[in-house]
Design a protein around this motif. Structure first.
Motif, PDB file in Angstrom:
ATOM      1  N   TYR A  14       0.910  -1.246   0.082  1.00 14.20           N
ATOM      2  CA  TYR A  14      -0.053  -0.023   0.001  1.00 14.20           C
ATOM      3  C   TYR A  14       0.736   1.126  -0.041  1.00 14.20           C
ATOM      4  O   TYR A  14       1.224   1.688   1.040  1.00 14.20           O
ATOM      5  CB  TYR A  14      -0.947   0.028   1.245  1.00 14.20           C
ATOM      6  CG  TYR A  14      -1.994  -1.238   1.244  1.00 14.20           C
ATOM      7  CD1 TYR A  14      -1.847  -2.328   2.007  1.00 14.20           C
ATOM      8  CD2 TYR A  14      -2.917  -1.057   0.122  1.00 14.20           C
ATOM      9  CE1 TYR A  14      -2.607  -3.585   1.655  1.00 14.20           C
ATOM     10  CE2 TYR A  14      -3.675  -2.197   0.116  1.00 14.20           C
ATOM     11  CZ  TYR A  14      -3.550  -3.270   0.660  1.00 14.20           C
ATOM     12  OH  TYR A  14      -4.477  -4.319   0.728  1.00 14.20           O
ATOM     13  N   LYS A  15       1.302   1.618  -1.238  1.00 16.78           N
ATOM     14  CA  LYS A  15       2.212   2.963  -1.318  1.00 16.78           C
ATOM     15  C   LYS A  15       1.354   4.148  -0.975  1.00 16.78           C
ATOM     16  O   LYS A  15       0.234   4.260  -1.266  1.00 16.78           O
ATOM     17  CB  LYS A  15       2.510   2.714  -2.704  1.00 16.78           C
ATOM     18  CG  LYS A  15       3.607   3.623  -3.052  1.00 16.78           C
ATOM     19  CD  LYS A  15       4.287   3.549  -4.433  1.00 16.78           C
ATOM     20  CE  LYS A  15       5.040   4.554  -4.802  1.00 16.78           C
ATOM     21  NZ  LYS A  15       5.804   4.568  -6.350  1.00 16.78           N
ATOM     22  N   GLN A  18      -3.048   5.679   2.712  1.00 17.91           N
ATOM     23  CA  GLN A  18      -4.358   5.284   2.111  1.00 17.91           C
ATOM     24  C   GLN A  18      -5.418   5.106   3.518  1.00 17.91           C
ATOM     25  O   GLN A  18      -4.866   4.516   4.378  1.00 17.91           O
ATOM     26  CB  GLN A  18      -4.125   3.877   1.447  1.00 17.91           C
ATOM     27  CG  GLN A  18      -3.084   4.113   0.241  1.00 17.91           C
ATOM     28  CD  GLN A  18      -3.319   3.122  -0.562  1.00 17.91           C
ATOM     29  OE1 GLN A  18      -4.342   2.392  -0.802  1.00 17.91           O
ATOM     30  NE2 GLN A  18      -2.213   2.536  -1.211  1.00 17.91           N
ATOM     31  N   LYS A 655      -2.020  -2.130  -8.900  1.00 18.37           N
ATOM     32  CA  LYS A 655      -1.265  -1.608 -10.062  1.00 18.37           C
ATOM     33  C   LYS A 655      -0.140  -2.445 -10.540  1.00 18.37           C
ATOM     34  O   LYS A 655       0.250  -2.555 -11.781  1.00 18.37           O
ATOM     35  CB  LYS A 655      -1.042  -0.155  -9.725  1.00 18.37           C
ATOM     36  CG  LYS A 655      -1.954   0.810  -9.590  1.00 18.37           C
ATOM     37  CD  LYS A 655      -2.409   1.426 -10.897  1.00 18.37           C
ATOM     38  CE  LYS A 655      -3.280   2.701 -10.821  1.00 18.37           C
ATOM     39  NZ  LYS A 655      -4.672   2.121 -10.911  1.00 18.37           N
ATOM     40  N   GLU A 659       2.369  -2.316  -5.826  1.00 21.85           N
ATOM     41  CA  GLU A 659       1.603  -1.102  -5.485  1.00 21.85           C
ATOM     42  C   GLU A 659       0.116  -1.494  -5.755  1.00 21.85           C
ATOM     43  O   GLU A 659      -0.311  -2.025  -6.691  1.00 21.85           O
ATOM     44  CB  GLU A 659       1.746  -0.172  -6.838  1.00 21.85           C
ATOM     45  CG  GLU A 659       2.780   0.916  -6.772  1.00 21.85           C
ATOM     46  CD  GLU A 659       2.734   1.888  -7.909  1.00 21.85           C
ATOM     47  OE1 GLU A 659       3.375   1.596  -8.927  1.00 21.85           O
ATOM     48  OE2 GLU A 659       1.920   2.966  -7.967  1.00 21.85           O
ATOM     49  N   SER A 660      -0.702  -1.255  -4.351  1.00 18.28           N
ATOM     50  CA  SER A 660      -1.929  -1.486  -4.510  1.00 18.28           C
ATOM     51  C   SER A 660      -2.645  -0.158  -3.738  1.00 18.28           C
ATOM     52  O   SER A 660      -1.982   0.572  -2.824  1.00 18.28           O
ATOM     53  CB  SER A 660      -2.251  -2.858  -3.650  1.00 18.28           C
ATOM     54  OG  SER A 660      -1.999  -4.090  -4.494  1.00 18.28           O
ATOM     55  N   TYR A 661      -3.748   0.041  -4.159  1.00 15.56           N
ATOM     56  CA  TYR A 661      -4.483   1.262  -3.649  1.00 15.56           C
ATOM     57  C   TYR A 661      -5.968   0.891  -3.476  1.00 15.56           C
ATOM     58  O   TYR A 661      -6.576   0.155  -4.038  1.00 15.56           O
ATOM     59  CB  TYR A 661      -4.535   2.405  -4.585  1.00 15.56           C
ATOM     60  CG  TYR A 661      -3.310   2.866  -5.131  1.00 15.56           C
ATOM     61  CD1 TYR A 661      -2.338   2.160  -6.274  1.00 15.56           C
ATOM     62  CD2 TYR A 661      -2.514   3.718  -4.191  1.00 15.56           C
ATOM     63  CE1 TYR A 661      -1.298   2.884  -6.548  1.00 15.56           C
ATOM     64  CE2 TYR A 661      -1.217   4.309  -4.801  1.00 15.56           C
ATOM     65  CZ  TYR A 661      -0.485   3.848  -5.774  1.00 15.56           C
ATOM     66  OH  TYR A 661       0.685   4.205  -6.021  1.00 15.56           O
ATOM     67  N   LYS A 663      -9.624   1.992  -2.885  1.00 21.60           N
ATOM     68  CA  LYS A 663     -10.500   3.066  -3.319  1.00 21.60           C
ATOM     69  C   LYS A 663     -11.895   2.782  -3.181  1.00 21.60           C
ATOM     70  O   LYS A 663     -12.420   1.727  -2.877  1.00 21.60           O
ATOM     71  CB  LYS A 663     -10.329   3.108  -5.030  1.00 21.60           C
ATOM     72  CG  LYS A 663      -9.065   3.192  -5.445  1.00 21.60           C
ATOM     73  CD  LYS A 663      -8.671   4.368  -6.272  1.00 21.60           C
ATOM     74  CE  LYS A 663      -7.348   4.806  -6.584  1.00 21.60           C
ATOM     75  NZ  LYS A 663      -6.672   4.009  -7.730  1.00 21.60           N
TER      76      LYS A 663
END
Lengths: 665, 180
Positions: A14-15, A18, A655, A659-661, A663
């Motif tokens: 989790y870059k 967040q 991603k 990298e995960s986000y 949302k």
């Protein structure tokens, strides 16, 4: 404990920063986070563990996001943090845990220092900062670390929840029985390095050293017995597993019984077929024979009738000169004169006339020939010709046989099908036999251990008696013996108490599990947790109360069962926490309305549509707040059932590997 | 007569082989006679019954031969069949006397030559007719049994049907001789 939000910064994949807000609505108490495998679901659940207790189950311990670690310049520092805000008993807690990472001159990124902060805001708005070394205590009082596993679940754990070993540990944990267990262990007079052991060590030896010898033998046998008991336990487990496998194999075999019968049947049918084929062959041959020998007389009939008519019409056949043969004429011509004496000259009219007569004279005289012909023909006509009927019956028989052969082919095909799977039956049976053999061997070994344990116990007793005899020899020894007796009594009491509490808890757990199980699964099945913590689904037949059938479990049912366990354990864990914090001196303890969350990763992985919706329907009631990380494909089925209970929905957007986000949706 | 080898040429040779000796190509035995000579004993009758005559097919080199020994062995039977054919073949213009001449009086032996050429001619005619009815009968048999089915699957059934139909025509009712 009601979770409000979690803010992650550079925590694993989790870059950056967040934040996830959790739904705190009473009705819509579900927060859904959609994510596919490897997107970071497990990481997310683990973040709670880290925030609260500073521990994770990750294999690689580095928490800093990989991209950041690669990008950061040498000698620079980067921070990983998790900030968890939650409400508990009208207070708001803000817990922040940070780790600083620095990239050394050799490019290696290492953790630099970990810090944690906890501040509490009470209901009137007063803030209090908790001292760093007090933080763990405060957190543990709210959600003890050893119980946290029942509130934060990852997918694999769900599968194992109802396994014997984990169940046993869960109960122990919930009971807080380790302390009890430790106490008992500590005192156990039978062991060597315990309180009891120490007492024994203090006893003075008798003059002839008998006490010491006996003590040595006593302690040796104690140790030996311990080892043997452990070994026996292992064998017991092996035997149990073996027996389970035997049952499985037995059930499998039942499907394939009658293999021998099938083979016999197959052979029988093939024999029939072969015989029928033989018969057809021979019948065909018979038809050919008949045709060969009788076809002529069969077909010739109309022609014979006509022929005889022709002969009749002509009247008496000109016999010609009876018995005059071609040879006779040759002779006459050759000798040169006729019967009447007339000279016959070659080429003369007489000669030619006689020659002509020769052409009317076949080797046989015509009349004779005709007579023979008539006789043969009439015989043929008179003969009752059954040629057609015979051929017909052969043909009919052949047709029947061919039909039978086809029918048998169908039967053979069916048998073949069953036999093919039957070949598997052979291997199942061999396996079954092998397992039985193993079980018998293991039983033998267990018996050996039992015998050996028995011998040890005997030796222990004997030596104990000797020791006791020596112990009362002097005053000091007598005193120590009294201490030993006390220790024994305390030990016995502790053990008994443990057993009682354990049974109580097991029963309570069983009840709670069944409550939820029946809410999800309508039917006659119930969950039973046995004394040894094996779990079964049974059917209680009302008509025959003592008769219970054990049933196979489908995977979906397995998940339902496991889920019932999660909720059962969770409830009990909750009760334990609450009751622990009740003031013992409070005469009328107020009923605490304490809320607890359930954070789960992929509770549906193995369930099918039907079971998913069943689980979904009870989810909201399992915990006060449910945070659920699921895969898209599983959510599809659950959605219909509980979308009206979802307060917030998120998606983990992967991603890349690093990298995960998260949302909001 | 009937003291020499008998040869069937071309398609008739093939037919006889199939009816009596089996055709290797199909790898199946679809014969209804055990030997070739038996075909000779039945075919002429069939030829007359169905009023079918055919001439030898010289188009291919294949032929089926029956050894002289075999022919001689069946000489009496063959002669009998010959007589029946001569007496019963369909020809409205043929007198009974002529039929009887052909059937009983003529000496068909090679050794005997005729002084009267008309007799010689008639003898040849008789023998020719017999051959033609034989070949015709072979054709009919082949048609009835194999019915142009390349698989030859129902050959036995066809043979049976042929026999059955004949039985119904001739034996079932006591009617006049029916020839097709």
């Amino acid at each position: 404990m009601l979770l409000k939000y979690m803010k992650l910064n550079n925590f694993r994949q989790y870059k950056g920063e967040q934040t996830i807000d959790f739904s705190t609505d009473k009705e819509k108490n579900i927060t859904v986070i959609l994510g596919d495998n490897t997107s970071g679901k497990t990481t997310f659940v683990q973040s709670f563990n880290w925030a609260l207790y500073g521990q994770t189950d990750f294999i690689t311990k580095k928490l800093l996001n990989m991209d950041i670690a690669v990008e950061m310049p040498v000698n620079s520092k980067r921070e990983v943090s998790a900030e968890l805000v939650f409400e508990h008993e009208e207070n708001q807690y803000r817990l922040v845990r940070k780790v600083l990472y620095m990239k050394k001159s050799n490019g290696v990124v290492d953790a630099f220092g970990e810090t944690k902060e906890l501040s509490i805001l009470d209901k009137i708005g007063k803030a209090k900062v908790v001292e760093a070394d007090e933080i763990d205590n405060v957190i543990n009082n709210i959600l003890p670390k050893n119980l946290s596993g029942y509130f934060f679940f990852d997918g694999e754990k769900i599968e194992k929840i109802s396994e014997k070993k984990d169940m046993k540990d869960a109960v122990k944990n919930l009971l807080g029985l380790q302390a009890l267990e430790s106490a008992a262990k500590h005192i156990n007079p039978a062991n060597v390095s315990t309180v009891g052991g120490k007492f024994r060590g203090a006893i003075q030896d008798s003059a002839d050293g008998e006490f010491t010898r006996a003590k040595k033998a006593f302690e040796e046998n104690i140790r030996k017995k311990e080892d043997l008991v452990k070994e026996k336990e292992i064998l017991d487990e092996e035997l149990q597993k073996c027996r389970e496998s035997i049952e499985e194999a037995r059930n499998e075999m039942a499907q394939y019984k009658n293999l021998d019968g099938l083979r016999k049947e197959e052979k029988k049918i093939k024999d029939y077929q072969n015989r029928a084929k033989e018969m057809i062959k021979s019948d065909k041959d018979m038809i050919k024979s008949r045709i060969s020998s009788e076809a002529q007389s069969f077909f010739i009939r109309p022609l014979l009738e006509k022929s005889l008519k022709v002969l009749k019409r002509e009247g008496d056949i000109h016999e010609g000169i009876p018995n005059l043969t071609s040879k006779s004429i040759e002779h006459i011509l050759h000798r040169g004169y006729c019967l009447c004496g007339t000279k016959i000259e070659e080429g003369s009219e007489v000669y030619n006339h006689i020659k002509k007569e020769q052409s009317y004279v076949p080797p046989q005289s015509v009349g004779t020939a005709v007579r023979f012909f008539k006789r043969d023909s009439e015989k043929t006509l008179k003969h009752n010709n059954d040629f057609y009927q015979t051929v017909e019956s052969y043909i009919k028989r052949i047709k029947e046989a061919e039909k039978d052969i086809l029918a048998w082919d169908k039967d053979l095909a069916k048998i073949d099908e069953q036999l093919m799977s039957g070949e598997k039956a052979d291997s199942v049976r061999r396996n079954f036999e092998r397992l039985r053999l193993n079980a018998a061997r293991t039983e033998g070994k267990i018996q050996e251990k039992i015998n050996a344990i028995g011998r040890c116990e005997q030796a222990i007793e004997i030596n104990n008696t000797i020791m006791e005899r020596n112990m009362t020899a002097n005053k000091r020894n007598q005193e120590i013996k009294r201490y030993l007796d006390y220790a024994q009594a305390i030990y016995t009491y502790l053990v008994k108490d443990y057993e009682i509490k354990e049974t109580e808890l097991r029963t309570a757990l069983n009840t709670k599990v069944n409550d939820l199980f029946h809410a999800m699964y309508h039917g006659k099945r119930s969950v039973v947790i046995n004394k040894d913590y094996t779990v079964e689904l049974v059917v209680a037949d009302e008509a025959h109360a003592s008769y219970e059938m054990k049933l196979d479990e489908s995977r979906g049912l397995e998940t339902v069962k496991n889920f019932a366990f999660i909720s059962g354990i969770l409830e009990i864990a909750k009760d334990k926490i609450i009751s622990k914090n009740v003031d013992l001196f409070d005469d009328e303890p107020e009923p605490q309305e304490v809320l607890y969350p359930l954070v789960m990763d992929a509770p549906f992985s193995n369930a099918d549509e039907k079971h998913v919706s069943k689980i979904s329907s009870v989810l909201p009631s399992v915990a006060d707040q449910v945070i659920m990380v699921v895969m898209e494909k599983d959510w599809k089925y659950a959605q219909d059932t509980i979308s009206n209970k979802v307060g917030k929905q998120y998606r983990i957007d992967k991603k890349s590997e690093t990298e995960s986000y998260i949302k909001g949706e | 007569m009937f003291d020499k080898a008998i040869t069937f040429k071309g398609k008739h040779g093939a037919y006889v082989r199939e009816l009596a000796k089996g055709v290797q190509i199909l790898e199946k035995d679809v014969t209804i006679f055990k030997t070739n000579i038996q075909v000779c004993l039945v075919a002429p009758i069939i030829g007359v019954l169905f009023n079918r005559r055919a001439t030898a097919d010289k188009s291919t080199a294949e032929d089926t031969k029956i050894m002289p020994e075999t022919v001689i062995k069946h000489q009496e039977d063959l002669s009998y069949v010959f007589k029946v054919v001569m007496l019963s073949l369909k020809d409205e213009d043929l007198s009974d006397e002529k039929r009887i001449d052909r059937a009983f009086r003529y000496n068909y032996s090679d050794k005997v030559s005729e002084s009267d050429p008309s007799i010689e001619e008639d003898k040849l005619e008789a023998m020719k007719l017999f051959d033609e009815y034989t070949l015709g009968g072979i054709e009919v048999l082949h048609e009835k049994v194999y019915k142009d089915d390349a698989t030859r699957e129902h050959y036995l059934e066809n043979a049976y049907e042929f026999i059955r139909d004949f039985y119904n025509d001739v034996y079932a009712e006591e009617t006049e001789i029916v020839t097709e």
